[in-house]
Enzyme design. Structure first.
Site, PDB file in Angstrom:
ATOM      1  N   ARG A  51      -7.704  72.669  53.851  1.00  9.79           N
ATOM      2  CA  ARG A  51      -6.789  72.940  54.958  1.00  9.79           C
ATOM      3  C   ARG A  51      -5.415  73.418  54.478  1.00  9.79           C
ATOM      4  O   ARG A  51      -4.819  74.307  55.063  1.00  9.79           O
ATOM      5  CB  ARG A  51      -6.621  71.656  55.766  1.00  9.79           C
ATOM      6  CG  ARG A  51      -6.539  71.908  57.237  1.00  9.79           C
ATOM      7  CD  ARG A  51      -6.561  70.639  58.020  1.00  9.79           C
ATOM      8  NE  ARG A  51      -6.577  69.443  57.171  1.00  9.79           N
ATOM      9  CZ  ARG A  51      -7.020  68.262  57.560  1.00  9.79           C
ATOM     10  NH1 ARG A  51      -7.509  68.129  58.759  1.00  9.79           N
ATOM     11  NH2 ARG A  51      -6.977  67.215  56.770  1.00  9.79           N
ATOM     12  N   LYS A 148     -22.823  62.151  50.453  1.00 12.10           N
ATOM     13  CA  LYS A 148     -23.015  60.955  51.243  1.00 12.10           C
ATOM     14  C   LYS A 148     -21.667  60.540  51.839  1.00 12.10           C
ATOM     15  O   LYS A 148     -20.660  60.910  51.263  1.00 12.10           O
ATOM     16  CB  LYS A 148     -23.640  59.885  50.357  1.00 12.10           C
ATOM     17  CG  LYS A 148     -22.718  58.800  49.823  1.00 12.10           C
ATOM     18  CD  LYS A 148     -23.486  57.794  49.056  1.00 12.10           C
ATOM     19  CE  LYS A 148     -23.178  56.404  49.495  1.00 12.10           C
ATOM     20  NZ  LYS A 148     -21.901  55.864  49.112  1.00 12.10           N
ATOM     21  N   HIS A 178     -25.601  60.600  43.977  1.00 14.84           N
ATOM     22  CA  HIS A 178     -25.204  60.848  42.586  1.00 14.84           C
ATOM     23  C   HIS A 178     -25.955  59.939  41.609  1.00 14.84           C
ATOM     24  O   HIS A 178     -26.015  60.228  40.422  1.00 14.84           O
ATOM     25  CB  HIS A 178     -23.688  60.763  42.411  1.00 14.84           C
ATOM     26  CG  HIS A 178     -23.123  59.377  42.326  1.00 14.84           C
ATOM     27  ND1 HIS A 178     -22.897  58.595  43.417  1.00 14.84           N
ATOM     28  CD2 HIS A 178     -22.746  58.639  41.264  1.00 14.84           C
ATOM     29  CE1 HIS A 178     -22.392  57.435  43.024  1.00 14.84           C
ATOM     30  NE2 HIS A 178     -22.284  57.427  41.725  1.00 14.84           N
ATOM     31  N   LYS A 182     -27.634  60.498  37.328  1.00 12.15           N
ATOM     32  CA  LYS A 182     -27.330  59.713  36.127  1.00 12.15           C
ATOM     33  C   LYS A 182     -28.485  59.839  35.142  1.00 12.15           C
ATOM     34  O   LYS A 182     -29.642  59.698  35.521  1.00 12.15           O
ATOM     35  CB  LYS A 182     -27.119  58.229  36.483  1.00 12.15           C
ATOM     36  CG  LYS A 182     -25.833  57.967  37.264  1.00 12.15           C
ATOM     37  CD  LYS A 182     -25.702  56.476  37.549  1.00 12.15           C
ATOM     38  CE  LYS A 182     -24.582  56.203  38.523  1.00 12.15           C
ATOM     39  NZ  LYS A 182     -23.288  55.989  37.908  1.00 12.15           N
ATOM     40  N   GLU A 216     -20.379  45.636  40.499  1.00  4.60           N
ATOM     41  CA  GLU A 216     -19.126  46.337  40.212  1.00  4.60           C
ATOM     42  C   GLU A 216     -17.997  45.330  40.105  1.00  4.60           C
ATOM     43  O   GLU A 216     -18.030  44.283  40.760  1.00  4.60           O
ATOM     44  CB  GLU A 216     -18.805  47.317  41.350  1.00  4.60           C
ATOM     45  CG  GLU A 216     -19.836  48.398  41.540  1.00  4.60           C
ATOM     46  CD  GLU A 216     -19.393  49.399  42.597  1.00  4.60           C
ATOM     47  OE1 GLU A 216     -18.856  50.439  42.212  1.00  4.60           O
ATOM     48  OE2 GLU A 216     -19.560  49.112  43.790  1.00  4.60           O
ATOM     49  N   ASP A 235     -23.465  51.482  52.174  1.00  4.00           N
ATOM     50  CA  ASP A 235     -22.786  52.184  51.086  1.00  4.00           C
ATOM     51  C   ASP A 235     -23.666  52.284  49.836  1.00  4.00           C
ATOM     52  O   ASP A 235     -23.596  53.274  49.108  1.00  4.00           O
ATOM     53  CB  ASP A 235     -21.476  51.435  50.754  1.00  4.00           C
ATOM     54  CG  ASP A 235     -20.627  52.162  49.723  1.00  4.00           C
ATOM     55  OD1 ASP A 235     -20.392  53.365  49.916  1.00  4.00           O
ATOM     56  OD2 ASP A 235     -20.196  51.533  48.741  1.00  4.00           O
ATOM     57  N   HIS A 240     -28.363  54.545  47.051  1.00  2.00           N
ATOM     58  CA  HIS A 240     -28.522  54.419  45.596  1.00  2.00           C
ATOM     59  C   HIS A 240     -29.616  53.406  45.211  1.00  2.00           C
ATOM     60  O   HIS A 240     -30.477  53.684  44.382  1.00  2.00           O
ATOM     61  CB  HIS A 240     -27.209  53.991  44.931  1.00  2.00           C
ATOM     62  CG  HIS A 240     -26.034  54.857  45.272  1.00  2.00           C
ATOM     63  ND1 HIS A 240     -26.146  56.209  45.456  1.00  2.00           N
ATOM     64  CD2 HIS A 240     -24.717  54.572  45.455  1.00  2.00           C
ATOM     65  CE1 HIS A 240     -24.954  56.716  45.735  1.00  2.00           C
ATOM     66  NE2 HIS A 240     -24.071  55.737  45.745  1.00  2.00           N
ATOM     67  N   LYS A 331     -19.141  44.126  45.129  1.00  2.00           N
ATOM     68  CA  LYS A 331     -17.854  44.513  44.542  1.00  2.00           C
ATOM     69  C   LYS A 331     -17.133  43.260  44.058  1.00  2.00           C
ATOM     70  O   LYS A 331     -17.403  42.161  44.521  1.00  2.00           O
ATOM     71  CB  LYS A 331     -17.006  45.232  45.580  1.00  2.00           C
ATOM     72  CG  LYS A 331     -17.705  46.465  46.139  1.00  2.00           C
ATOM     73  CD  LYS A 331     -16.766  47.608  46.321  1.00  2.00           C
ATOM     74  CE  LYS A 331     -17.462  48.862  46.789  1.00  2.00           C
ATOM     75  NZ  LYS A 331     -17.928  49.727  45.732  1.00  2.00           N
TER      76      LYS A 331
HETATM   77  C1  BG6 Z   1     -20.502  55.256  45.762  1.00  2.00           C
HETATM   78  C2  BG6 Z   1     -20.053  54.146  46.671  1.00  2.00           C
HETATM   79  O1  BG6 Z   1     -21.491  56.022  46.374  1.00  2.00           O
HETATM   80  O2  BG6 Z   1     -21.001  54.690  44.551  1.00  2.00           O
HETATM   81  C3  BG6 Z   1     -19.009  53.285  45.989  1.00  2.00           C
HETATM   82  O3  BG6 Z   1     -19.522  54.704  47.863  1.00  2.00           O
HETATM   83  C4  BG6 Z   1     -19.508  52.796  44.654  1.00  2.00           C
HETATM   84  O4  BG6 Z   1     -18.630  52.200  46.822  1.00  2.00           O
HETATM   85  C5  BG6 Z   1     -20.048  53.947  43.822  1.00  2.00           C
HETATM   86  O5  BG6 Z   1     -18.422  52.165  43.986  1.00  2.00           O
HETATM   87  C6  BG6 Z   1     -20.706  53.437  42.558  1.00  2.00           C
HETATM   88  O6  BG6 Z   1     -20.989  54.527  41.729  1.00  2.00           O
HETATM   89  P1  BG6 Z   1     -21.019  54.378  40.150  1.00  2.00           P
HETATM   90  O7  BG6 Z   1     -21.430  55.729  39.669  1.00  2.00           O
HETATM   91  O8  BG6 Z   1     -19.635  53.987  39.727  1.00  2.00           O
HETATM   92  O9  BG6 Z   1     -22.013  53.313  39.840  1.00  2.00           O
END
Ligand code: BG6
Length: 484
Positions: A51, A148, A178, A182, A216, A235, A240, A331
């Site tokens: 933007r 996502k 993603h 990996k 995490e 999330d 994932h 988390k």
């Molecule tokens: C993201 C989530 O898709 O993946 C986050 O929205 C999360 O909340 C992250 O922290 C974790 O990814 P990675 O690659 O750090 O394990």
């Protein structure tokens, strides 16, 4: 060992949301690394679109800062950075209006791959897709990449699929998860399908249970507004963790081919049983270790959103009936540690008297950090005095096995963007796969919302709520310790 870089075609990559966080942290630094690796051939270009009104020069400066911040110093080569920046331009664009689209069209070239990365809120997917189409910017060979969250339930995911399908065919749509980019996640398939060793045992007859952990240490920090509407289930689990589960549970595809792989994953998702409320533990982290708790980051001081979830999941098919999959993610936990642990059953009969020395074989695949594999096996304890057993690890860190090559492993986003340019959808989610994942997730969330329970509190730096331990204890099992 010399790492092989597979050539890609010349491309124009347009990044919508080019001034956003994902572009700054991942996409642009990742593209620089691919440039260094020789994967931006010929006159390949990157066009940032967002933007803000800004010149090419100002945008390039932003990219320069992003590279300085997110690319390891050893890879920051001043001359290469200048050349890379020379491939970048910028166009201010109004995603919901008319501004900028004619300019963008003029910038596109014929006979090169056109890729459009939608690094924007999903509410803009439809507007951007429509404008790309109406202005004749996307052609039949163009690809779009969407991030996502792909919906927040089945209805919204369907609506997004429909909106994209109005202008693009399924083979043009790359839905990113993603985790699939990996290296260690892709290794799950290599371990399973490139070795004869594990596959004959890969079934409930020999496997007692599977634990999938994505722990995490970070909290939700500045993402409170997004996260509060999402929670760990939406999330992390719906996408994932579901992908990890699929790669562990799926049947061997006939070929490493996009639809063959995705067909098998889809069958796993469709075979998932509904999860009973007593098989779910949700948690929310408390303040501690110098940081606020979940509620301080949320805009809603009475939020019931979970920052931790553990569930017991059953895949109802011939291979897995009777082998539970325990999933947990959260988390602000004790350590950043993602791993998959496959615990095998007892041998059918023991010839040794030392029954108490016996432990199960466990195959642990460490996804991050310290990527590697560890197989716990029984051996004889050295020394005289009869046959006493002990368990030892066959431990392999990929960094040791791969030597210098391990340092140059591409980040998930780098790998996935190059797959988009190559036109390879194997590591991207198909529309029906995403919908099936939501179809399984929705009733689980609806059930706890109907109950109205608050998630249990857990200490920052802990392993999660106490009840998560019970989830396994009552089955006579226990979680592996969370540690790096
Ligand atoms: C993201 C989530 O898709 O993946 C986050 O929205 C999360 O909340 C992250 O922290 C974790 O990814 P990675 O690659 O750090 O394990």
């Amino acid at each position: 060992m010399v790492s092989r870089v597979i050539p890609v075609d010349v491309f124009d990559l347009v990044i919508f949301g080019a001034t956003g966080d994902l572009a700054r942290r991942k996409i642009l630094p990742g593209l620089y690394r691919r440039y260094l690796a020789g994967q931006m051939p010929g006159e390949s270009r990157i066009i940032g679109a967002a933007r803000s009104d800004m010149s090419d020069k100002a945008f390039r400066e932003q990219v320069r800062v992003a590279i300085a911040e997110f690319v390891p110093k050893a890879r920051q080569d001043a001359e290469a950075i200048e050349k890379f920046l020379g491939r970048i331009s910028y166009v201010p664009i109004d995603a919901t209006g008319t501004g900028g689209w004619t300019a963008l069209k003029k910038m596109m070239r014929d006979n090169v791959v056109r890729a459009f990365y939608f690094s924007v809120a999903p509410s803009l997917f439809g507007d951007i897709a429509e404008r790309l189409h109406d202005h004749g910017i996307a052609d039949a060979w163009s690809r779009i990449v969407v991030e996502k969250p792909f919906g927040r339930d089945l209805a919204s995911a369907r609506a997004l699929n429909e909106v994209l399908a109005r202008h693009f065919t399924e083979t043009q749509i790359y839905r990113i998860d993603h985790y699939l980019g990996k290296e260690t996640v892709q290794n799950l398939m290599a371990v399973r399908f490139a070795n004869i060793l594990f596959e004959p045992l890969w079934k409930s007859e020999y496997i007692d249970h599977v634990q999938i952990t994505v722990a995490e240490t970070v909290g939700v920090n500045g993402r409170g507004a997004y996260y509060d509407k999402s929670g760990a289930m939406r999330d992390m689990v719906q996408n994932h963790m579901m992908q990890l589960l699929c790669l562990i549970a799926m049947e061997p595809p006939y070929h490493f081919d996009p639809d063959a792989v995705r067909d098998e994953k889809l069958k796993v998702i469709r075979a998932l049983d509904p999860v009973a409320p007593e098989d779910i533990v949700r948690g929310q982290y408390l303040p501690g270790q110098g940081e606020g708790g979940y509620l301080e980051h949320s805009e809603n001081p009475a939020s019931r959103t979970e920052s931790y979830i553990a569930l017991k999941v059953q895949v109802s098919n011939w291979r897995w009936k009777g082998t539970p999959f325990y999933l947990r993610t959260g988390k602000r936990l004790r350590a950043r540690a993602s791993e998959i642990a496959i615990t095998f059953r007892e041998p059918p009969h023991s010839i040794f008297d030392d029954a108490k020395g016996w432990r199960e074989n466990v195959l642990v695949i460490r996804l991050q950090p310290n990527e590697g594999m560890n197989l716990m096996v029984m051996i004889k304890e050295p020394g005289p005095g009869g046959m006493r057993l002990m368990q030892v690890p066959l431990d392999m860190a990929f960094a040791d096995a791969l030597g210098a090559d391990a340092e140059d492993v591409p980040d998930a986003y780098e790998r996935l963007i190059m797959d988009v340019i190559r036109g390879n959808q194997t590591l991207f989610m198909r529309g029906d796969e995403v919908e099936a994942a939501w179809a399984w997730t929705d009733p689980i969330i609806a059930a706890w919302e109907a109950q109205g329970n608050r998630p249990q509190s857990y200490d920052a730096g802990s392993s999660g709520p106490e009840d998560a331990l019970m989830l396994m204890h009552r089955d006579g099992r226990r979680w592996r310790e969370i540690r790096e």
